[in-house]
Enzyme design. Structure first.
Site, PDB file in Angstrom:
ATOM      1  N   HIS A   1       0.833  -1.209   0.000  1.00 38.76           N
ATOM      2  CA  HIS A   1       0.000   0.000   0.000  1.00 38.76           C
ATOM      3  C   HIS A   1       0.868   1.260   0.000  1.00 38.76           C
ATOM      4  O   HIS A   1       0.697   2.157  -0.840  1.00 38.76           O
ATOM      5  CB  HIS A   1      -0.909  -0.037   1.229  1.00 38.76           C
ATOM      6  CG  HIS A   1      -1.833   1.134   1.364  1.00 38.76           C
ATOM      7  ND1 HIS A   1      -3.156   1.079   1.021  1.00 38.76           N
ATOM      8  CD2 HIS A   1      -1.620   2.401   1.823  1.00 38.76           C
ATOM      9  CE1 HIS A   1      -3.718   2.259   1.250  1.00 38.76           C
ATOM     10  NE2 HIS A   1      -2.810   3.075   1.746  1.00 38.76           N
ATOM     11  N   GLU A   2       1.807   1.335   0.928  1.00 36.07           N
ATOM     12  CA  GLU A   2       2.629   2.557   1.022  1.00 36.07           C
ATOM     13  C   GLU A   2       3.527   2.710  -0.205  1.00 36.07           C
ATOM     14  O   GLU A   2       3.714   3.819  -0.708  1.00 36.07           O
ATOM     15  CB  GLU A   2       3.450   2.551   2.313  1.00 36.07           C
ATOM     16  CG  GLU A   2       2.606   2.595   3.596  1.00 36.07           C
ATOM     17  CD  GLU A   2       1.655   3.788   3.681  1.00 36.07           C
ATOM     18  OE1 GLU A   2       1.877   4.798   2.993  1.00 36.07           O
ATOM     19  OE2 GLU A   2       0.671   3.697   4.440  1.00 36.07           O
TER      20      GLU A   2
ATOM     21  N   HIS B   1      -5.895   6.376  -2.863  1.00 32.86           N
ATOM     22  CA  HIS B   1      -6.784   5.376  -2.280  1.00 32.86           C
ATOM     23  C   HIS B   1      -7.841   4.940  -3.284  1.00 32.86           C
ATOM     24  O   HIS B   1      -8.341   5.743  -4.067  1.00 32.86           O
ATOM     25  CB  HIS B   1      -7.402   5.909  -0.990  1.00 32.86           C
ATOM     26  CG  HIS B   1      -6.404   5.963   0.115  1.00 32.86           C
ATOM     27  ND1 HIS B   1      -6.432   6.896   1.113  1.00 32.86           N
ATOM     28  CD2 HIS B   1      -5.323   5.179   0.364  1.00 32.86           C
ATOM     29  CE1 HIS B   1      -5.413   6.681   1.939  1.00 32.86           C
ATOM     30  NE2 HIS B   1      -4.718   5.656   1.496  1.00 32.86           N
ATOM     31  N   CYS B   2      -8.146   3.654  -3.242  1.00 29.32           N
ATOM     32  CA  CYS B   2      -8.975   3.020  -4.263  1.00 29.32           C
ATOM     33  C   CYS B   2     -10.228   2.457  -3.615  1.00 29.32           C
ATOM     34  O   CYS B   2     -10.175   1.906  -2.516  1.00 29.32           O
ATOM     35  CB  CYS B   2      -8.159   1.901  -4.918  1.00 29.32           C
ATOM     36  SG  CYS B   2      -9.083   0.932  -6.118  1.00 29.32           S
TER      37      CYS B   2
ATOM     38  N   CYS C   1      -8.972  -4.261  -3.073  1.00 28.07           N
ATOM     39  CA  CYS C   1      -7.720  -3.690  -3.584  1.00 28.07           C
ATOM     40  C   CYS C   1      -6.811  -3.287  -2.421  1.00 28.07           C
ATOM     41  O   CYS C   1      -7.259  -2.694  -1.443  1.00 28.07           O
ATOM     42  CB  CYS C   1      -7.996  -2.479  -4.461  1.00 28.07           C
ATOM     43  SG  CYS C   1      -6.489  -1.679  -5.064  1.00 28.07           S
TER      44      CYS C   1
ATOM     45  N   CYS D   1      -5.587  -3.874  -7.624  1.00 26.12           N
ATOM     46  CA  CYS D   1      -6.692  -4.240  -8.519  1.00 26.12           C
ATOM     47  C   CYS D   1      -6.267  -3.903  -9.960  1.00 26.12           C
ATOM     48  O   CYS D   1      -5.275  -3.204 -10.174  1.00 26.12           O
ATOM     49  CB  CYS D   1      -7.967  -3.491  -8.124  1.00 26.12           C
ATOM     50  SG  CYS D   1      -7.946  -1.737  -8.563  1.00 26.12           S
TER      51      CYS D   1
ATOM     52  N   HIS E   1       1.644   4.270  -2.979  1.00 24.55           N
ATOM     53  CA  HIS E   1       1.587   5.741  -2.895  1.00 24.55           C
ATOM     54  C   HIS E   1       2.840   6.380  -3.503  1.00 24.55           C
ATOM     55  O   HIS E   1       2.761   7.433  -4.135  1.00 24.55           O
ATOM     56  CB  HIS E   1       1.458   6.192  -1.436  1.00 24.55           C
ATOM     57  CG  HIS E   1       0.087   6.031  -0.860  1.00 24.55           C
ATOM     58  ND1 HIS E   1      -1.065   6.346  -1.545  1.00 24.55           N
ATOM     59  CD2 HIS E   1      -0.324   5.602   0.367  1.00 24.55           C
ATOM     60  CE1 HIS E   1      -2.126   6.118  -0.765  1.00 24.55           C
ATOM     61  NE2 HIS E   1      -1.699   5.650   0.398  1.00 24.55           N
TER      62      HIS E   1
ATOM     63  N   CYS F   1      -5.646  -0.124 -10.571  1.00 29.35           N
ATOM     64  CA  CYS F   1      -4.418   0.377  -9.934  1.00 29.35           C
ATOM     65  C   CYS F   1      -3.182  -0.202 -10.625  1.00 29.35           C
ATOM     66  O   CYS F   1      -2.170   0.483 -10.774  1.00 29.35           O
ATOM     67  CB  CYS F   1      -4.406   0.024  -8.449  1.00 29.35           C
ATOM     68  SG  CYS F   1      -5.571   1.014  -7.479  1.00 29.35           S
TER      69      CYS F   1
END
Ligand SMILES: [Zn+2]
Ligand SMILES: [Zn+2]
Length: 178
Positions: free
Chosen positions: A128-129, A138-139, A144, A163, A132, A166
Site C-alpha cells: 500500500h505505502e 486510495h482506491c 484492492c 486491482c 503511494h 491500480c
C-alpha cells in the site's frame, strides 16, 4: 522487469527478522515487477522520537531514509517496530511520500487481536505505502490493496494485490520512473 530497484530496510529498535523481511521482499518484487532486495542499513534513526507522545514521527523517518537511499534504488521502504504518528492522527501504520522515493511501515500495531503473526498485514501495508510512492491514491475497489485501512479490520478485509485499475495506473507511472 523494469529497472529501478526497490530496497527493503529494517530500521526498528529490535532485531530484524529474515522470516518477516524475506516474504515482504518477495511479495513486493512480484507485485511491482522490480528487482527488490533486503538492505541492512547499519545505523538506526535518531531524532524522530516525540517524548510526549512516545511515538516516532513517520515524516522524520521518511527524511532519514531518503538521505540514505542507495544510489541504484528507485524506492526504499523502511520497516520498523516503533509506533508511528503524524501530527493530525493518534497513530499511523505507515506513511509514504506520494510520488516520492520513500515509505515506512510499522509492525507496532499490526498484531492487534492476533495471537500469531501479523505478516499478512505487514505485506499489505508495505505494498500500500509503496503504491503511494508510485502516485497511486486510495482506491474504492473492494479488496484492492490501495483501499484505505485505518484499522486492522480494514487491513484484514482487503487483499495484498493491486486491482486491475491500480495495476494499469502503476504500469503507466512506472514507465517513466526508472
Ligand atoms: Zn494510504
Ligand atoms: Zn485499486
Amino acid at each position: 522487469m523494469v529497472s529501478g530497484s526497490i530496497v527493503v530496510s529494517w530500521i526498528g529498535e529490535g532485531a530484524g527478522d529474515a522470516r518477516v523481511l524475506d516474504p515482504v521482499r518477495t511479495h513486493i518484487e512480484r507485485e511491482f515487477e522490480r528487482p527488490t532486495r533486503v538492505w541492512s542499513v547499519p545505523e538506526r534513526p535518531t531524532g524522530t522520537l516525540d517524548e510526549r507522545r512516545r511515538q516516532h514521527s513517520s515524516r522524520g523517518l521518511l527524511v532519514w531514509l531518503g538521505e540514505r537511499r542507495p544510489a541504484d534504488a528507485a524506492r526504499v521502504i523502511g520497516v520498523t517496530d516503533v509506533d508511528l504518528f503524524i501530527p493530525i492522527l493518534t497513530f499511523v501504520f505507515g506513511e509514504a511520500q506520494l510520488d516520492g522515493a520513500t515509505a515506512v511501515v510499522s509492525t507496532h500495531r499490526l498484531a492487534e487481536g492476533r495471537a500469531s503473526g501479523s505478516l499478512a498485514r505487514l505485506i499489505k501495508e508495505c505494498v500500500h505505502e509503496l503504491g503511494h510512492t508510485f502516485g497511486l491514491v486510495h482506491c474504492g475497489t473492494p479488496g484492492c490493496v490501495m483501499s484505505r485501512s485505518p484499522n486492522v479490520r480494514a487491513i484484514d478485509a482487503k487483499g495484498a494485490r493491486l486491482c486491475p485499475v491500480c495495476r494499469d495506473r502503476y504500469r503507466i507511472a512506472s514507465q517513466g520512473d526508472l
